[in-house]
Structure formats: C-alpha cells, structure tokens
Design an enzyme around this catalytic site. Structure first.
Site, PDB file in Angstrom:
ATOM      1  N   LEU A  64      41.701  44.982  33.559  1.00 36.82           N
ATOM      2  CA  LEU A  64      41.180  44.754  34.905  1.00 36.82           C
ATOM      3  C   LEU A  64      41.680  43.392  35.367  1.00 36.82           C
ATOM      4  CD1 LEU A  64      37.391  45.807  34.836  1.00 36.82           C
ATOM      5  CD2 LEU A  64      39.306  47.094  35.784  1.00 36.82           C
ATOM      6  N   ASP A  65      42.065  43.295  36.634  1.00 40.99           N
ATOM      7  CA  ASP A  65      42.436  42.005  37.193  1.00 40.99           C
ATOM      8  C   ASP A  65      41.284  41.025  37.065  1.00 40.99           C
ATOM      9  OD1 ASP A  65      44.874  43.038  37.944  1.00 40.99           O
ATOM     10  OD2 ASP A  65      44.324  43.311  40.049  1.00 40.99           O
ATOM     11  N   ARG A  66      41.617  39.744  37.022  1.00 39.66           N
ATOM     12  CA  ARG A  66      40.586  38.706  36.959  1.00 39.66           C
ATOM     13  C   ARG A  66      39.552  38.873  38.072  1.00 39.66           C
ATOM     14  NH1 ARG A  66      41.130  32.657  36.396  1.00 39.66           N
ATOM     15  NH2 ARG A  66      43.372  32.951  36.438  1.00 39.66           N
ATOM     16  N   THR A  68      38.644  41.512  39.712  1.00 41.29           N
ATOM     17  CA  THR A  68      37.970  42.806  39.749  1.00 41.29           C
ATOM     18  C   THR A  68      36.806  42.822  38.762  1.00 41.29           C
ATOM     19  OG1 THR A  68      40.062  43.889  40.285  1.00 41.29           O
ATOM     20  CG2 THR A  68      38.277  45.291  39.512  1.00 41.29           C
ATOM     21  N   ARG A 167      45.055  47.661  45.494  1.00 38.90           N
ATOM     22  CA  ARG A 167      45.293  46.563  46.433  1.00 38.90           C
ATOM     23  C   ARG A 167      46.571  46.797  47.243  1.00 38.90           C
ATOM     24  NH1 ARG A 167      44.814  41.562  42.302  1.00 38.90           N
ATOM     25  NH2 ARG A 167      45.328  40.379  44.196  1.00 38.90           N
TER      26      ARG A 167
END
Length: 253
Positions: A64-66, A68, A167
């Site tokens: 997961l992105d930072r 998110t 995104r």
C-alpha cells in the site's frame, strides 16, 4: 489465535484478521509499508512494527502507498506470503477502495487504460479499474471556472495491480483523487484543505477478500473508515457507507 505482544502500545496496528499463517491489519495513512529507495530518512515502517507486534517473522503479501490507509495482508512466512502474492497476480483477490474525487462522475464507470510500472519501468501494461459512485456533495466555493466545487465518494475496484493505478486512472478520467499531490488537482486539493480540513490523500483500502492458502475457505475483511474519514462524511452530509459485497459492484459496471 496468537495474542498481540503489546496490544495497547501506541505504535501497534489494529488487527482485522489473524490466524496461524497470516493476518490482515489496518495500516494508517502516512506510514510506509516497508523500507525502500523511496524511504529517505525514514525509520518507521509497518513491517517493522508488525514483526515486533506479532513477535515473529512477517512478510508483506502486497503493498500500500504511504498515503493510503486500510487493509494490509501479511504472511507469517515467505512461502505463505508468496502464495498470497500469486493470488494478487492472478486476480483472485477482491479489493475495494474508498476514494473521494473531484467532480461528479457517472454512477458507474470503468477506466481501461494501460499504465507503466513507475520510475525506471516504462513498459505499459493493461490496467483496468471499475468505479461506483456512492455519494456526491457540492460546496459553494468557485473552482476552475465553475461557481461551485463538487466532490464524489467512490468505491474503486482495481482488477489489475499497476503502480498507483487508482490514482492515475482517476486522473485519466479527469476526476482526480482529492489530496493526491502527485496526480491530483492542486486547486481542488487546496479547497479540500481550506474548506474540509483534508490534509491527506483520500484513498482507503476498504475491503479485502481472498481464499485462505491453508484452509481453502473464503476470508472477507473490512477496514472501517477512520476518524478523519468520519469527520469528512459528517462535513459533507454523507452517511458512512456500508461494507459492500464486491459482487454487487462488479455487475454491469
């Protein structure tokens, strides 16, 4: 079930599901999942916290992105994590994200648009995301030549797992993700900060469904929207969405 080593520690992550071989935890926004070349100067990672929290080896099954928040799946050994990773690659894992975007998109829409793999990976590969609009709101604040600023709450179902897929697909659809400083709309992000108190990217890994690698049973996990999301719902007059049955969103999208 194993007990969390320090259940009341402020750094511990909420456990949404745990059994002998895997766990799903609720990662907060702003916390990097693991050390990487992008983590310059960082020393706090979800993976390190989880190894301390569970008192055993922990291996990420996906990323997961930072920015998110939400469901993060891990295995308690490399073989389990690898099997779960293969399930993600073969598209047998169901994922639903919550997102807030600019504008009012159609009730259901699909973005089928190839994406590259990020920096250093220029090859474009097929990428498809399905979206369902859950709610809309409008603020009396001019933006981009319009008299008002419109926002929508979306359920997002990526069928592929490309780098920053949701995104970038929302940018492609001109319904940029609110709070996204890399692919979003700067004017709408400023309005969200000033009018709604939003100081983060509004993307949340809401539900996760997969076949358990040991039992073969279906596991369904929900990460409830956190306090920041709940304040936003109240500000925009939105009822907190009920966790979906993923199949209810996929047909005819």
């Amino acid at each position: 079930m194993r007990q969390v080593a320090e259940p009341d520690a402020p750094w511990a992550l909420p456990v949404l599901h745990e059994d002998a071989v895997l766990a799903v935890v609720d990662k907060p926004a702003g916390l990097m999942a693991h050390a990487s070349p992008m983590a310059r100067g960082e020393s706090d990672f979800a993976l390190d916290r989880l190894r301390r929290q569970f008192g055993r080896d922990v291996v990420l099954a996906h990323r997961l992105d930072r920015a998110t928040s939400g469901c993060l799946l891990v295995g308690f050994d490399r073989a389990v994590a690898a099997e779960l990773g293969r399930a993600f690659m073969s598209r047998t894992v169901d994922k639903t994200y919550l997102a807030v975007c600019r504008g009012w998109p159609e009730a259901r829409f699909t973005v089928d648009h190839p994406l590259d793999g990020g920096p250093g990976k220029p090859e474009k590969k097929p990428a498809l995301t399905r979206f369902v609009r859950l709610a809309t709101a409008e603020l009396p604040v001019p933006s981009g030549g319009f008299e008002t600023s419109r926002f929508a709450l979306l359920a997002c179902m990526p069928e592929t797992g490309r780098w920053r897929q949701i995104r970038r697909h929302l940018k492609h659809a001109m319904h940029h993700l609110v709070g996204d400083s890399s692919h979003g709309d700067g004017r709408r992000n400023r309005i969200a900060r000033m009018e709604l108190g939003v100081h983060r990217m509004l993307l949340h890994a809401w539900t996760l469904g997969f076949v358990h690698p040991s039992s073969g049973e279906r596991v369904e996990v929900v990460a409830p929207p956190d306090a920041e999301w709940m304040r936003l719902f109240a500000r925009l007059g939105w009822a907190p969405p009920l966790p979906p049955q993923v199949t209810a969103f996929t047909g005819g999208a």
